[in-house]
Every structure is written in structure tokens, then in C-alpha cells.
Design a protein around this motif. Structure first.
Motif, PDB file in Angstrom:
ATOM      1  N   PHE A 177       1.185  -1.121  -0.047  1.00 39.42           N
ATOM      2  CA  PHE A 177      -0.317   0.054   0.021  1.00 39.42           C
ATOM      3  C   PHE A 177       0.558   1.216   0.003  1.00 39.42           C
ATOM      4  O   PHE A 177       0.550   2.173  -0.446  1.00 39.42           O
ATOM      5  N   TYR A 178       1.908   1.533   1.034  1.00 42.17           N
ATOM      6  CA  TYR A 178       2.440   2.043   0.591  1.00 42.17           C
ATOM      7  C   TYR A 178       3.543   2.494  -0.759  1.00 42.17           C
ATOM      8  O   TYR A 178       3.891   4.161  -0.707  1.00 42.17           O
ATOM      9  N   THR A 179       3.959   1.381  -1.444  1.00 32.71           N
ATOM     10  CA  THR A 179       4.566   1.658  -2.270  1.00 32.71           C
ATOM     11  C   THR A 179       3.296   2.655  -3.806  1.00 32.71           C
ATOM     12  O   THR A 179       3.832   3.470  -4.306  1.00 32.71           O
ATOM     13  N   LEU A 180       3.188   1.671  -3.535  1.00 24.32           N
ATOM     14  CA  LEU A 180       1.027   2.705  -4.206  1.00 24.32           C
ATOM     15  C   LEU A 180       0.544   4.275  -3.867  1.00 24.32           C
ATOM     16  O   LEU A 180       0.953   5.298  -4.440  1.00 24.32           O
ATOM     17  N   GLU A 181       0.733   4.159  -2.928  1.00 24.23           N
ATOM     18  CA  GLU A 181       0.480   5.621  -2.278  1.00 24.23           C
ATOM     19  C   GLU A 181       1.499   6.588  -2.770  1.00 24.23           C
ATOM     20  O   GLU A 181       1.047   7.998  -3.132  1.00 24.23           O
ATOM     21  N   GLN A 182       2.720   6.310  -3.482  1.00 28.62           N
ATOM     22  CA  GLN A 182       3.549   7.048  -3.490  1.00 28.62           C
ATOM     23  C   GLN A 182       2.931   7.556  -4.905  1.00 28.62           C
ATOM     24  O   GLN A 182       4.172   8.612  -5.939  1.00 28.62           O
ATOM     25  N   LEU A 183       2.691   6.976  -5.832  1.00 23.95           N
ATOM     26  CA  LEU A 183       1.982   7.350  -7.255  1.00 23.95           C
ATOM     27  C   LEU A 183       1.354   8.795  -6.713  1.00 23.95           C
ATOM     28  O   LEU A 183       1.394   9.305  -7.931  1.00 23.95           O
ATOM     29  N   GLU A 184       1.349   9.036  -5.931  1.00 20.86           N
ATOM     30  CA  GLU A 184       0.782  10.573  -5.681  1.00 20.86           C
ATOM     31  C   GLU A 184      -1.022  10.473  -6.614  1.00 20.86           C
ATOM     32  O   GLU A 184      -1.219  11.438  -7.151  1.00 20.86           O
ATOM     33  N   GLU A 185      -1.551   9.480  -7.266  1.00 21.00           N
ATOM     34  CA  GLU A 185      -2.563   8.987  -7.684  1.00 21.00           C
ATOM     35  C   GLU A 185      -4.015   9.171  -7.035  1.00 21.00           C
ATOM     36  O   GLU A 185      -4.220   8.601  -6.216  1.00 21.00           O
ATOM     37  N   SER A 186      -4.781  10.551  -6.714  1.00 25.06           N
ATOM     38  CA  SER A 186      -6.381  10.342  -6.475  1.00 25.06           C
ATOM     39  C   SER A 186      -6.839   9.190  -6.270  1.00 25.06           C
ATOM     40  O   SER A 186      -7.726   8.709  -5.331  1.00 25.06           O
ATOM     41  N   LYS A 187      -7.028   8.820  -7.709  1.00 22.26           N
ATOM     42  CA  LYS A 187      -7.413   7.260  -8.437  1.00 22.26           C
ATOM     43  C   LYS A 187      -7.062   5.829  -7.296  1.00 22.26           C
ATOM     44  O   LYS A 187      -7.812   5.628  -7.011  1.00 22.26           O
ATOM     45  N   ILE A 188      -5.859   6.127  -7.719  1.00 26.59           N
ATOM     46  CA  ILE A 188      -5.007   5.147  -6.778  1.00 26.59           C
ATOM     47  C   ILE A 188      -5.393   5.131  -5.308  1.00 26.59           C
ATOM     48  O   ILE A 188      -5.690   3.900  -4.006  1.00 26.59           O
ATOM     49  N   LYS A 189      -5.310   6.221  -4.612  1.00 27.65           N
ATOM     50  CA  LYS A 189      -5.627   6.473  -3.231  1.00 27.65           C
ATOM     51  C   LYS A 189      -6.739   6.418  -3.036  1.00 27.65           C
ATOM     52  O   LYS A 189      -7.117   5.785  -1.267  1.00 27.65           O
ATOM     53  N   GLU A 190      -8.133   6.536  -3.848  1.00 26.24           N
ATOM     54  CA  GLU A 190      -9.435   6.038  -3.171  1.00 26.24           C
ATOM     55  C   GLU A 190      -9.294   4.415  -3.078  1.00 26.24           C
ATOM     56  O   GLU A 190     -10.255   3.899  -2.703  1.00 26.24           O
ATOM     57  N   TRP A 191      -8.832   3.930  -4.159  1.00 29.57           N
ATOM     58  CA  TRP A 191      -8.736   2.660  -4.345  1.00 29.57           C
ATOM     59  C   TRP A 191      -7.901   1.716  -3.394  1.00 29.57           C
ATOM     60  O   TRP A 191      -8.508   0.767  -2.664  1.00 29.57           O
ATOM     61  N   ILE A 192      -6.864   2.133  -2.806  1.00 25.64           N
ATOM     62  CA  ILE A 192      -6.345   1.952  -1.423  1.00 25.64           C
ATOM     63  C   ILE A 192      -7.492   1.889  -0.279  1.00 25.64           C
ATOM     64  O   ILE A 192      -7.604   1.241   0.048  1.00 25.64           O
ATOM     65  N   ARG A 193      -7.974   2.913  -0.358  1.00 26.04           N
ATOM     66  CA  ARG A 193      -8.937   3.700   0.872  1.00 26.04           C
ATOM     67  C   ARG A 193      -9.936   1.967   0.773  1.00 26.04           C
ATOM     68  O   ARG A 193     -10.127   2.157   1.981  1.00 26.04           O
ATOM     69  N   TYR A 194     -10.649   2.000  -0.463  1.00 28.15           N
ATOM     70  CA  TYR A 194     -11.576   0.717  -0.050  1.00 28.15           C
ATOM     71  C   TYR A 194     -10.295  -0.054   0.196  1.00 28.15           C
ATOM     72  O   TYR A 194     -11.321  -1.525   0.910  1.00 28.15           O
ATOM     73  N   TYR A 195      -9.801  -0.444  -0.527  1.00 34.83           N
ATOM     74  CA  TYR A 195      -9.110  -2.444  -0.032  1.00 34.83           C
ATOM     75  C   TYR A 195      -7.939  -2.826   1.535  1.00 34.83           C
ATOM     76  O   TYR A 195      -7.796  -3.514   1.707  1.00 34.83           O
ATOM     77  N   ARG A 196      -8.209  -1.222   1.595  1.00 34.55           N
ATOM     78  CA  ARG A 196      -7.585  -1.016   3.407  1.00 34.55           C
ATOM     79  C   ARG A 196      -8.715  -1.172   5.003  1.00 34.55           C
ATOM     80  O   ARG A 196      -8.222  -1.872   5.404  1.00 34.55           O
TER      81      ARG A 196
END
Length: 247
Positions: A177-196
Motif C-alpha cells: 500500500f505504501y508503494t502504491l501511495e507514492q504514485l500520488e494519484e487520487s484515484k489510486i488512493k481511493e482504491w487503497i482506501r477501499y481495499y484497506r
């Protein structure tokens, strides 16, 4: 298909502004790419996309392949392109992705960029990709950057998403999740919030689940049973009326 081709050639129903390729190959592969110019322009603004293949929406062996993305402002999944195809092989999917992104380039005058190749652009592709789809995507990306093989390309754009299933510990999940967060894309962060969310993560990885490990290990880790049930039901026919299907 002949009706669609006739409508495009005679410029009926304004379909010529929406359907941009109508290719039927000698091996019977069919690829019709559909999108509006404004949709193509918006794809350049996306940091992540979702890919979805819908079966049985079209009569016969033609399926609908969509490019979607979640719009956080409107809380909606928006569709940017549709491809009508009967593709089933990796080589066929490579051709599909090639034609799809060529249409976007032709409509906008700009090639779609991928972050791990170009330094910006699409950084994550989310989807239930079967092996043929995944390899076809990898082969397409390899054609854009031959310094990496197709499997390595997928590791850059798909691996972190898929590796959630196999992460050996909670610590490894957090690293993903940390690696994905480094992409700093709002849509990816939405995805992370869901899967977390605990219940979502628990359904994907044993280390986040409270299910007994023996029960987890003895349970199916795929949807083969459901797919088999669909296949059995489909023996009665497809695209039936609802009442007929229920009976």
C-alpha cells in the motif's frame, strides 16, 4: 456486424464519430473500437484505469471490453472506451490494446503515456485480467519499450495490485500500500482506501483474515465452481427472455 459497417460507411446515426476501427482479420478475430474524441482526450488525464470484459451483452461470441475509471468528484465509474471483440488469445489482446491506443493517438494527436515507461501517465491498471489478457497487455507494453520483457512490464503496472493476494504478512501488505501511495494519484488512493477496509482485505489475504487457516487452505482460491455453474446454465442458451431463463 454488417449493419454496423453499413451505418459507418453511409454515415448514418453519427456512428462514424464513435466507431473508429472495424477490423475483421483472416483468423476471424473481430475488433471494433468505439469512443468519442472527448473521451479520448480525458484518458490522457488519468493516472489509473480499470479494465473490464463483459460477457453475453452482445448476441453471439462478441464481448464488450471497457476502459473505465472511478471519478471521485461525481462518485461514479465512468466509461472512456468500448471495444467489441471475440478475442481469446494473448496475441489477440496485444492487437486489441494496440488498436485501442492507436485510436486514442489518432483522435488526440498524442500517444498515451505509461508512468514506468515515460515517467508520467497511467501508473496502474486495475482489472480482473485472465492470463491471455495480462500477457497481451504485457506484449503491447513491450512493443513500446523493448528493454523489458512482457512479464517485467506487468510487474511495474500490475504486480503491486495482484500481490495483495500473496503477501506473506501484514507488514508486507502495508509495504504494498505504501508503494502504491507514492504514485500520488487520487484515484489510486481511493482504491487503497477501499481495499484497506478490514473486511475487504480479509477476503483477499489469509494474514488479514480471522478464518481458521485450515479452512482457508481447504477452500477454493478461484471462481471455477461459479464459472462451471454459468457454463451449465448456458447450455440452455444465451440471451433468453427472463421468464425462459427462470424456468
Amino acid at each position: 456486424m454488417l449493419g454496423v459497417i453499413h451505418s459507418i460507411q453511409t454515415k448514418q446515426l453519427e456512428l462514424h464519430n464513435y466507431v473508429h476501427t472495424m477490423n475483421i482479420y483472416p483468423n476471424e478475430l473481430v475488433i471494433f473500437v468505439c469512443m468519442l474524441r472527448d473521451q479520448a482526450k480525458l484518458i490522457h488525464q488519468l493516472g489509473s484505469i480499470q479494465i473490464d470484459l463483459t460477457f453475453k451483452r452482445v448476441k453471439g461470441n462478441i464481448n464488450e471490453f471497457e476502459i473505465n475509471s472511478y471519478n471521485t468528484e461525481h462518485k461514479l465509474i465512468l466509461s472512456y472506451a468500448r471495444v467489441y471483440t471475440n478475442v481469446t488469445t494473448a496475441e489477440g489482446y496485444q492487437q486489441l490494446f494496440t488498436e485501442l491506443f492507436n485510436v486514442i493517438k489518432n483522435l488526440t494527436g498524442q500517444a498515451v503515456k505509461f508512468r514506468h515507461i515515460d515517467g508520467n501517465g497511467i501508473g496502474c491498471i486495475i482489472g480482473d485480467l485472465d492470463p491471455a489478457q495480462a500477457k497481451g497487455l504485457g506484449l503491447f507494453l513491450q512493443s513500446k519499450d523493448t528493454h523489458k520483457d512482457w512479464e517485467t512490464h506487468l510487474q511495474y503496472i500490475l504486480n503491486h495490485v495482484l500481490s495483495i493476494l500473496n503477501a506473506p504478512s501484514i507488514g508486507e501488505l502495508e509495504k504494498i500500500f505504501y508503494t502504491l501511495e507514492q504514485l500520488e494519484e487520487s484515484k489510486i488512493k481511493e482504491w487503497i482506501r477501499y481495499y484497506r477496509q478490514p473486511y475487504v482485505l480479509a477476503s483477499l489475504n489469509l494474514n488479514a483474515s480471522k478464518i481458521d487457516p485450515e479452512i482457508w487452505a481447504s477452500s477454493a482460491n478461484n471462481t471455477n465452481v461459479a464459472e462451471a455453474a454459468h457454463a451449465l446454465a448456458n447450455r440452455e442458451g444465451k440471451h433468453l427472455k427472463l421468464l425462459t431463463a427462470i424456468i
